[in-house]
Write a protein that holds these residues in place. Structure first.
Motif, mmCIF file in Angstrom:
data_model
loop_
_atom_site.group_PDB
_atom_site.id
_atom_site.type_symbol
_atom_site.label_atom_id
_atom_site.label_comp_id
_atom_site.label_asym_id
_atom_site.label_seq_id
_atom_site.Cartn_x
_atom_site.Cartn_y
_atom_site.Cartn_z
ATOM 1 N N ALA A 193 51.431 76.407 31.954
ATOM 2 C CA ALA A 193 50.619 75.202 32.162
ATOM 3 C C ALA A 193 51.479 73.945 32.088
ATOM 4 C CB ALA A 193 49.504 75.121 31.123
ATOM 5 N N LEU A 215 48.919 80.643 33.871
ATOM 6 C CA LEU A 215 48.478 79.249 33.928
ATOM 7 C C LEU A 215 49.427 78.368 34.739
ATOM 8 C CD1 LEU A 215 47.231 78.720 30.256
ATOM 9 C CD2 LEU A 215 45.893 79.240 32.290
ATOM 10 N N GLN A 217 48.613 74.893 36.484
ATOM 11 C CA GLN A 217 47.398 74.346 35.887
ATOM 12 C C GLN A 217 47.763 73.090 35.091
ATOM 13 O OE1 GLN A 217 44.071 76.036 36.190
ATOM 14 N NE2 GLN A 217 45.399 76.683 37.874
#
Length: 242
Positions: free
Chosen positions: A30, A3, A6
Motif C-alpha cells: 500500500a 495492496l 492502493q
C-alpha cells in the motif's frame, strides 16, 4: 503484495496502533499518506516503512483538532492532485487524558477530545468521500475501544466520542450500502500495549498485553479484497478469526 497501488490515508499514524497499521499495510504494497501532528513520530514510522522495503509513504503533518475546514479541503485537494483517487481511510487518531467523572469534566478538555475523536473523523471523511468514490472499491475503518464503547463510568468525552463514532460508522455504512462501492467498518482492538492504554491503566502489567502488530492480518483484511462487500460490521480483534 495484495495492496499494491492502493492509496490509504491513516490518521494518528505516529501512534502505537496507527504506526503498526501503517507498517503492516505498507508491507503489503500500500502507498500510504501518514497523518499526525508530531513530525518526529511520523519520521519514525516513515523510516520503519522504508527499511522494511515498503513503498515510500507521504508524511502529512496535520493537527486534527486545530485545523479549520479550509485546511481539510486543502488536504483533499492535494491528494486529488497527486493521486486522483483514494482506496482507503483508517481513523486511528485518538485523544484521551484520564478517566474523569462528568461532574469534574472540564469544558475545554471535553471539546478538545470530541474534536479529535469525533468531529475530525466526520470532517475528514466528508472531505475525502469524493476521492473514495472515484475508486472501484474503497474501505473506511473507524477505531473504537472495547473498554468504553457501552458507556463505562468515568470514560467522559472519550467514551462519548467512541460511542458516537460507532454510530457514525453505522450510519455511513447504511448510506453507502446500496452502492456496493464504499465499505465502512469499525475495528475494536481490545487490550493492546499502546500509549492510550498506558495512560488509562498506568499500573497494569504490560507484559500481559498483546502487541499492536497482533492486528496486522486484520488491518490487511479490512483494506484488502477479502473484505469487499462486508460493511457496517464491528470487528473485535480479540475474537475475529479468518
Amino acid at each position: 503484495m495484495p495492496l499494491t497501488s492502493q492509496i490509504i490515508l491513516i490518521t494518528g499514524a505516529g501512534g502505537g496502533l496507527g504506526g503498526s497499521a501503517a507498517l503492516a499495510l505498507a508491507k503489503q504494497g500500500a502507498e500510504l499518506i501518514l497523518l499526525d501532528k508530531s513530525i518526529p513520530k511520523l519520521e519514525k514510522v516513515y523510516d520503519a516503512i522504508v527499511e522494511a522495503g515498503g513503498p515510500e509513504p507521504v508524511m502529512y503533518p496535520f493537527d486534527l483538532a486545530g485545523a479549520n475546514e479550509a485546511q481539510y479541503q486543502d488536504m483533499a485537494d492535494a491528494i486529488q492532485q497527486r493521486y486522483g483517487a483514494l482506496q482507503g481511510l483508517l481513523h486511528s487518531a485518538a485523544e484521551f487524558s484520564a478517566y474523569t467523572p462528568i461532574t469534574l469534566h472540564g469544558t475545554k478538555e471535553w471539546g478538545h477530545t470530541l474534536n479529535v475523536n469525533l468531529n475530525a473523523a466526520f470532517l475528514l471523511t466528508r472531505m475525502l468521500l469524493p476521492l473514495l468514490q472515484k475508486s472501484v472499491q474503497a474501505s473506511i475503518v473507524f477505531t473504537s475501544d472495547s473498554a468504553v464503547r457501552r458507556g463505562q463510568a468515568y470514560s467522559g468525552a472519550y467514551g462519548v466520542s467512541k460511542i458516537a463514532l460507532e454510530a457514525l460508522a453505522r450510519i455511513l455504512a447504511a448510506e453507502f450500502e446500496a452502492g456496493q462501492k464504499i465499505r465502512v467498518n469499525t475495528l475494536v482492538p481490545g487490550p493492546v500495549d499502546s500509549p492510550i492504554r498506558k495512560k488509562a491503566y498506568p499500573g497494569e502489567d504490560k507484559s500481559r498485553l498483546r502487541e499492536p502488530n497482533c492486528m496486522d492480518a486484520l488491518y490487511c483484511h479490512l483494506f484488502g479484497a477479502t473484505s469487499i462487500g462486508v460493511t457496517g460490521q464491528v470487528f473485535d480483534a480479540q475474537t475475529f478469526t479468518f
